[in-house]
Scaffold this motif. Structure first.
Motif: not given
Length: 238
Positions: A53, A57, A61, A97-98, A101
């Motif tokens: 994942f 990602t 990104i 999003i980061q 993550v």
């Protein structure tokens, strides 16, 4: 636009140029980790799935950051209010999003103690070293050579489990057998666990580090966008 905002404009351009390079770096790191996942996923699925994942990602990104940074460069040079607001909004989305993550990676790292690396490595790879399945042998040799480890818990495993001499991969040799005194003493189960934890730390650190840089970019972009808007209202441009 004042002198201070002129400085911000060029700082933002430089920032985005660096960000273009960062996007490419993130993309490359994500691709390399995903290639490693694909190579070992058949035999070490329980380990590699935890890295799949974040690696995918990072690939997404990295690609998006490259495009967004290019948009930011154009917006800064052309002094476009619309482009700067769009840039800041997209960058904020990527930042969120980061952070997600990074949280996922560090939670995975915290829970890594629940993964039985020794059992997974033994059952899926090491126990098949002498079988007709040459792929398992090649993977074990590759892991031993790359991570500088030997056996499951140590070089003696080859004698106690397979009743064979220690292979050359246990001391960096291609074909010859390896004396136990020269073999890597760390077992591959422990080496894999260390590698997994290091990969998680690197992924999480990269995500947080780039997120911090993105926050600075968002602040610069909004300041510049506000300055451009005020200049347009006054009816002049620089």
């Amino acid at each position: 636009m004042g002198c201070a905002m002129g400085v911000v404009k060029y700082l933002l351009f430089i920032f985005n140029f660096i960000f273009v390079l960062c996007g490419l770096a993130i993309l490359v790191i994500g691709v390399l980790i995903q290639i490693g996942n694909n190579h070992y996923s058949k035999h070490l699925d329980e380990i590699t799935k935890n890295l799949m994942f974040p690696s995918i990602t990072l690939i997404v990104i990295g690609s998006i950051i490259f495009i967004i940074a290019f948009l930011g460069c154009c917006g800064a040079i052309r002094e476009s209010h619309c482009m700067m607001v769009t840039f800041a909004s997209l960058l904020l989305t990527i930042l969120i999003i980061q952070i997600a993550v990074a949280i996922y990676v560090f939670v995975t790292l915290k829970n890594s103690g629940n993964i039985d690396f020794r059992n997974i490595y033994s059952i899926n790879l090491f126990n098949h070293y002498k079988d007709a399945n040459t792929e398992a042998k090649e993977l074990v040799d590759g892991i031993q050579d790359t991570l500088e480890c030997c056996g499951v818990t140590g070089p003696s495993d080859f004698n106690t489990i397979h009743h064979m001499s220690i292979p050359g991969s246990c001391c960096g040799l291609k074909e010859e057998t390896c004396p136990e005194s020269d073999a890597y003493q760390q077992g591959c189960a422990e080496a894999l666990e260390d590698f997994f934890k290091s990969a998680c730390k690197i992924l999480g650190g990269i995500a947080l580090g780039i997120a911090a840089a993105e926050l600075i970019g968002i602040i610069f972009a909004l300041c510049l966008a506000n300055s451009i808007k005020n200049a347009e209202r006054r009816g002049y441009s620089v």
